[in-house]
Scaffold this motif. Structure first.
Motif, PDB file in Angstrom:
ATOM      1  N   ASP A  41       1.974  62.468  25.719  1.00  0.00           N
ATOM      2  CA  ASP A  41       1.285  61.416  26.471  1.00  0.00           C
ATOM      3  C   ASP A  41       0.440  62.069  27.557  1.00  0.00           C
ATOM      4  O   ASP A  41       0.366  61.601  28.682  1.00  0.00           O
ATOM      5  N   GLY A  42      -0.186  63.165  27.217  1.00  0.00           N
ATOM      6  CA  GLY A  42      -0.972  63.932  28.177  1.00  0.00           C
ATOM      7  C   GLY A  42      -2.413  63.482  28.263  1.00  0.00           C
ATOM      8  O   GLY A  42      -2.730  62.322  28.013  1.00  0.00           O
ATOM      9  N   ARG A  43      -3.287  64.443  28.543  1.00  0.00           N
ATOM     10  CA  ARG A  43      -4.666  64.083  28.851  1.00  0.00           C
ATOM     11  C   ARG A  43      -5.487  63.722  27.631  1.00  0.00           C
ATOM     12  O   ARG A  43      -6.547  63.149  27.738  1.00  0.00           O
ATOM     13  N   GLY A  44      -5.005  64.079  26.449  1.00  0.00           N
ATOM     14  CA  GLY A  44      -5.775  63.768  25.245  1.00  0.00           C
ATOM     15  C   GLY A  44      -6.926  64.732  25.070  1.00  0.00           C
ATOM     16  O   GLY A  44      -7.194  65.570  25.933  1.00  0.00           O
ATOM     17  N   ILE A  45      -7.586  64.593  23.956  1.00  0.00           N
ATOM     18  CA  ILE A  45      -8.701  65.490  23.653  1.00  0.00           C
ATOM     19  C   ILE A  45      -9.958  64.922  24.298  1.00  0.00           C
ATOM     20  O   ILE A  45     -10.148  63.704  24.338  1.00  0.00           O
ATOM     21  N   ALA A  46     -10.782  65.809  24.821  1.00  0.00           N
ATOM     22  CA  ALA A  46     -11.969  65.371  25.552  1.00  0.00           C
ATOM     23  C   ALA A  46     -12.800  64.390  24.734  1.00  0.00           C
ATOM     24  O   ALA A  46     -13.008  64.580  23.534  1.00  0.00           O
ATOM     25  N   ILE A  97       0.045  68.013  28.216  1.00  0.00           N
ATOM     26  CA  ILE A  97       0.642  67.390  29.411  1.00  0.00           C
ATOM     27  C   ILE A  97      -0.027  67.937  30.679  1.00  0.00           C
ATOM     28  O   ILE A  97      -0.193  69.144  30.834  1.00  0.00           O
ATOM     29  N   GLU A  98      -0.403  67.019  31.601  1.00  0.00           N
ATOM     30  CA  GLU A  98      -1.051  67.430  32.836  1.00  0.00           C
ATOM     31  C   GLU A  98       0.009  67.883  33.855  1.00  0.00           C
ATOM     32  O   GLU A  98       1.181  67.526  33.725  1.00  0.00           O
ATOM     33  N   PRO A  99      -0.421  68.620  34.896  1.00  0.00           N
ATOM     34  CA  PRO A  99       0.520  68.941  35.980  1.00  0.00           C
ATOM     35  C   PRO A  99       1.026  67.633  36.610  1.00  0.00           C
ATOM     36  O   PRO A  99       0.297  66.635  36.614  1.00  0.00           O
ATOM     37  N   ALA A 117      -1.158  69.614   4.963  1.00  0.00           N
ATOM     38  CA  ALA A 117      -2.435  69.383   5.623  1.00  0.00           C
ATOM     39  C   ALA A 117      -2.177  68.939   7.053  1.00  0.00           C
ATOM     40  O   ALA A 117      -1.108  68.418   7.369  1.00  0.00           O
ATOM     41  N   LEU A 118      -3.151  69.165   7.920  1.00  0.00           N
ATOM     42  CA  LEU A 118      -3.018  68.826   9.346  1.00  0.00           C
ATOM     43  C   LEU A 118      -3.995  67.716   9.706  1.00  0.00           C
ATOM     44  O   LEU A 118      -5.149  67.749   9.304  1.00  0.00           O
ATOM     45  N   THR A 119      -3.517  66.714  10.445  1.00  0.00           N
ATOM     46  CA  THR A 119      -4.444  65.717  10.960  1.00  0.00           C
ATOM     47  C   THR A 119      -4.205  65.562  12.458  1.00  0.00           C
ATOM     48  O   THR A 119      -3.140  65.911  12.960  1.00  0.00           O
ATOM     49  N   ALA A 120      -5.215  65.064  13.149  1.00  0.00           N
ATOM     50  CA  ALA A 120      -5.103  64.899  14.590  1.00  0.00           C
ATOM     51  C   ALA A 120      -5.651  63.546  14.990  1.00  0.00           C
ATOM     52  O   ALA A 120      -6.569  63.020  14.366  1.00  0.00           O
ATOM     53  N   LYS A 121      -5.037  62.979  16.020  1.00  0.00           N
ATOM     54  CA  LYS A 121      -5.507  61.718  16.593  1.00  0.00           C
ATOM     55  C   LYS A 121      -5.410  61.871  18.095  1.00  0.00           C
ATOM     56  O   LYS A 121      -4.515  62.548  18.578  1.00  0.00           O
ATOM     57  N   SER A 122      -6.304  61.239  18.822  1.00  0.00           N
ATOM     58  CA  SER A 122      -6.201  61.347  20.270  1.00  0.00           C
ATOM     59  C   SER A 122      -6.902  60.199  20.962  1.00  0.00           C
ATOM     60  O   SER A 122      -7.857  59.626  20.443  1.00  0.00           O
ATOM     61  N   GLU A 123      -6.376  59.857  22.138  1.00  0.00           N
ATOM     62  CA  GLU A 123      -7.020  58.887  23.011  1.00  0.00           C
ATOM     63  C   GLU A 123      -7.211  59.598  24.334  1.00  0.00           C
ATOM     64  O   GLU A 123      -6.229  60.028  24.943  1.00  0.00           O
ATOM     65  N   PRO A 124      -8.444  59.735  24.807  1.00  0.00           N
ATOM     66  CA  PRO A 124      -8.632  60.442  26.073  1.00  0.00           C
ATOM     67  C   PRO A 124      -7.801  59.797  27.169  1.00  0.00           C
ATOM     68  O   PRO A 124      -7.788  58.581  27.296  1.00  0.00           O
ATOM     69  N   GLY A 125      -7.076  60.627  27.904  1.00  0.00           N
ATOM     70  CA  GLY A 125      -6.273  60.125  29.007  1.00  0.00           C
ATOM     71  C   GLY A 125      -4.902  59.625  28.597  1.00  0.00           C
ATOM     72  O   GLY A 125      -4.019  59.475  29.429  1.00  0.00           O
ATOM     73  N   LEU A 126      -4.697  59.349  27.310  1.00  0.00           N
ATOM     74  CA  LEU A 126      -3.421  58.773  26.885  1.00  0.00           C
ATOM     75  C   LEU A 126      -2.576  59.716  26.051  1.00  0.00           C
ATOM     76  O   LEU A 126      -1.377  59.518  25.898  1.00  0.00           O
ATOM     77  N   GLY A 127      -3.207  60.737  25.472  1.00  0.00           N
ATOM     78  CA  GLY A 127      -2.407  61.685  24.708  1.00  0.00           C
ATOM     79  C   GLY A 127      -2.951  61.961  23.322  1.00  0.00           C
ATOM     80  O   GLY A 127      -3.963  61.406  22.910  1.00  0.00           O
TER      81      GLY A 127
END
Lengths: 114, 652
Positions: free
Chosen positions: B300-305, B265-267, B357-367
């Motif tokens: 719903d933060g900045r997401g992964i680069a 989460i962004e400031p 097991a661990l999985t990750a998903k991300s959308e830059p800018g969306l979380g």
């Protein structure tokens, strides 16, 4: 303090009575490949898995026959069977060296004794 | 009742009350501090005071009394001022610390509360909204509950397991000679035992809600410390998980929550500038998928680069791999700005210990969403029992691709390989994979082809004993330090079989040497494989009957309790040549199963036989429409008919 006197490779040792739960035949032991040498394996004790420690090996007494009797001890809530040559009796220490079960358990759990 | 037992009970009760107070105080902070909220808080503080006094926890009683006084004053005002929540939460923390056994200066805590009394008595300018109170949960019908220690449940499970073993021995003693009546009674007994075992297993499961209590408070505290505004939503928290897994999973979710708040989460200002609401949203969601449970933390933060996502391609597993590599890129600074969070390697390690097991998903800018996939229960596992060097081992069935017999051939790296469905797979001696030695297994002995975590390998053993539903018993702290085993199970006459840990096998194959290649003169024999049938039925007796008929005729049989389980077996890599399924089943019924199979190119042509008690034209038509190849009506069911149908479809 009363101890259970046991014989390992013809030498006598004492185990504090308070730490001893029961004496069992060695029974059928399932070895656990990859485990420390002193850990002979696991045994079914009334439906739970009892780890069996070869006491002679733990005390580094050199090779020999596996112990035919198990002294089932408990320390820090962990149950373990110590394989010994014979159980001699219960009584005062009589100068027999004491087996430090908690340290043995900690050493094995930390795999310091491999 | 001994003092220790009493203390244990008090700790339990206090823990629940303190959690409820946390929850209620947080609600007050959000402006829901109406009379009802105050009443609940008062009730908890009052009970804590009373019980603590009884068991001699004077410090707790004193702090609880201070809290009670302040709340009583607030009640005269009709509402609780949100600014009072912070000191009240501090007092709750002090009680919690004292319950845990810490020394707490009760006088100092109550001295902080006393001067707030005047503020508490002052009615708020705008009274708490009435509508909200009305909308809150209706009083629930309470079921009686018992408090039972986990140890006693495990003891019951042991007894149930012993009873199953006893039943097997009896079966063995009776041999083939038994009257119709005896057979019926035995079947009845087996069904009852099955219910008993599963009933006890269910006692071991708890809803995720039993551990989410501290989450809202944690998110609030981290958000306050990091200067973030965050709301937390909990979804599907009634999903059930095995106690042993639940205990481990709490810390992992906490870790992911911290990451989500601090790094996801962004400031507020940054969010506003990006056109998002100032307040970020984090969702903890649990979902049951048959034998597994997925617990995810989404923000719903900045997401992964984007740069990291690009490196991972479109692969969730690869992304986790990248993110959890210790020391990846230049560490913390990148961690902060890339939104990847920290410490994922330890999360993954702990998770693997639980069989997850661990999985990750991300959308830059969306979380981002991090998902923990966990087995719903650790206690029962379908295993393939094999023998090697005089010992029995259980291999979890989902990773068994198929059973082979036959000679190996030279593989790529100088070791042995064996052809599994046309692909050469490295062949190991099972005992070598476990880090031990034994006289070589016969070169024509059975081979189990395994497929897990995207890798394939084959293990040679001395013999295969068949499948078994194994009640997994923990190996205890002395043995669990030896990697390689999920636990142990009792077979036959009480002998112990170790259950292999698939993850260890994968690690071991990277370091163990494959079997040395055979002399080139050896003519590779055609790998013979028996035909494997998957039997799907929710009734144990029917399932067992079909299994016996089929394995008696030489088929290799896999079983599943419903369509969902069947699909999981198949998705898990089980290879079957034919499916025999019931229609009416929980979770996923027979028609849905057939439809799912036909929708997947891998199983479009897989023969399916429906065995059902439904005998109307309409049912037959529906099954045919869904894609079933044959239909056997249970009332006219006979072994010969089933075998004839199966043989015909397999030959096709």
């Amino acid at each position: 303090m009363d101890v259970v006197h046991v014989r390992v490779r013809s030498a006598r040792y004492g185990l504090p009575v308070a730490e001893v739960r029961e004496i069992q035949e060695r029974g059928r032991i399932t070895p656990v490949p990859g485990s420390p040498i002193a850990l002979a394996g696991v045994r079914n004790l009334r439906g739970t898995m009892l780890p069996v420690i070869e006491l002679a090996s733990m005390l580094e007494l050199g090779p020999g026959e596996p112990g035919p009797l198990l002294v089932v001890g408990q320390a820090d809530g962990i149950l373990a069977g110590l394989a010994v040559e014979d159980v001699v009796g219960v009584g005062p220490t009589e100068g027999d060296p004491l087996i430090d079960l908690p340290s043995i358990i900690v050493a094995l759990a930390d795999r310091r004794h491999v | 009742v001994s003092a220790d037992v009493l203390l244990g009970i008090f700790r339990n009760e206090a823990g629940e009350r303190l959690e409820a107070m946390d929850r209620q105080l947080l609600a007050v902070e959000q402006g829901e501090g109406d009379a009802e909220a105050i009443d609940e808080l008062l009730r908890h503080a009052h009970s804590l005071k009373g019980t603590a006094g009884m068991v001699g926890f004077d410090a707790i009683a004193e702090v609880a009394a201070g809290v009670e006084d302040l709340l009583a004053s607030a009640r005269t005002a009709g509402a609780l001022d949100p600014t009072l929540t912070t000191p009240l939460l501090r007092a709750v923390d002090a009680i919690r610390a004292a319950v845990e056994g810490d020394q707490v200066d009760a006088g100092a805590v109550t001295e902080e509360l006393a001067p707030l009394d005047a503020a508490a008595r002052t009615p708020l300018a705008s009274p708490a909204p009435v509508a909200r109170a009305a909308a809150r949960a209706r009083p629930e019908v309470r079921e009686h509950t018992l408090r039972v220690t986990a140890r006693r449940v495990d003891e019951l499970l042991d007894v149930a397991g012993e009873a199953v073993l006893h039943r097997r021995r009896l079966d063995h003693l009776l041999g083939g000679q038994r009257s119709e009546r005896v057979r019926e009674e035995l079947q009845e007994g087996e069904a009852l035992l099955d219910r008993l075992q599963h009933g006890v297993l269910e006692l071991r499961t708890f809803p995720l809600s039993s551990i989410v209590g501290p989450f809202p408070r944690l998110v609030r505290d981290v958000a306050a410390a990091e200067g973030r505004e965050v709301e937390l939503a909990l979804e599907g928290v009634d999903t059930q998980l095995d106690r042993a897994i639940l205990e481990g999973v709490g810390d992992l979710v906490v870790h992911l929550l911290r990451n989500a708040v601090a790094h996801g989460i962004e400031p507020p200002d940054a969010r506003e500038a990006a056109g998002k609401p100032r307040r970020g949203r984090i969702v903890v969601r649990a979902e049951s998928r048959g034998a597994t449970v997925a617990v995810s933390v989404s923000d719903d933060g900045r997401g992964i680069a984007a740069e990291l996502l690009a490196r991972a391609g479109d692969d969730d597993d690869e992304l986790v791999e990248l993110l959890s590599t210790p020391g990846f890129s230049t560490a913390e600074r990148v961690g902060q700005i890339s939104g990847r969070g920290v410490g994922l390697d330890s999360v993954r390690r702990d998770l693997e210990r639980l069989g997850g097991a661990l999985t990750a998903k991300s959308e830059p800018g969306l979380g981002s969403t991090f998902t923990l996939r966990l087995p719903a229960t650790l206690a029962v596992l379908q295993v393939l029992l094999v023998e090697r060097a005089g010992q029995h081992y259980g291999i979890p069935l989902p990773i068994v691709e198929e059973l082979l017999e036959g000679e190996a051939k030279p593989g790529e790296d100088g070791g042995q390989a064996i052809a599994v469905r046309g692909v050469d797979v490295p062949l190991f001696d099972l005992i070598a994979l476990l880090g031990d030695r034994a006289p070589a297994a016969a070169s024509d002995g059975p081979v189990a082809a395994l497929h897990m975590l995207g890798r394939r390998l084959a293990v040679r053993c001395d013999s295969v004993l068949g499948e078994q539903e194994a009640v997994v018993k923990p190996l205890g702290p002395l043995v669990t330090r030896t990697p390689g085993y999920l636990g142990a199970t009792l077979i036959g006459d009480g002998e112990v079989a170790l259950i292999l840990d698939p993850r260890h096998l994968v690690r071991a194959m990277l370091t163990a040497r494959p079997l040395p290649a055979p002399a080139p003169a050896a003519e590779p024999a055609e790998a013979a494989r028996s035909v494997r049938v998957l039997v799907v039925d929710d009734q144990v007796t029917v399932r067992e009957l079909e299994r016996r008929i089929l394995s008696g005729a030489g088929y290799d049989v896999l079983v599943a309790g419903d369509g969902r389980e069947a699909l999981e077996l198949l998705h898990g890599g089980a290879v079957v040549d034919l499916v025999v399924t019931d229609l009416e089943m929980p979770e996923l019924d027979g028609l849905e199963l057939v439809t799912e199979l036909r929708a997947d190119p891998r199983w479009q042509a897989l023969p399916v036989v429906v065995v059902s008690s439904r005998d109307s034209e309409a049912d037959l038509a529906r099954a045919a429409e869904a894609g079933a190849d044959s239909y056997v009506i249970k009332s006219s069911f006979d072994a010969a008919g089933l075998l004839e149908t199966v043989a015909r479809l397999v030959a096709r």
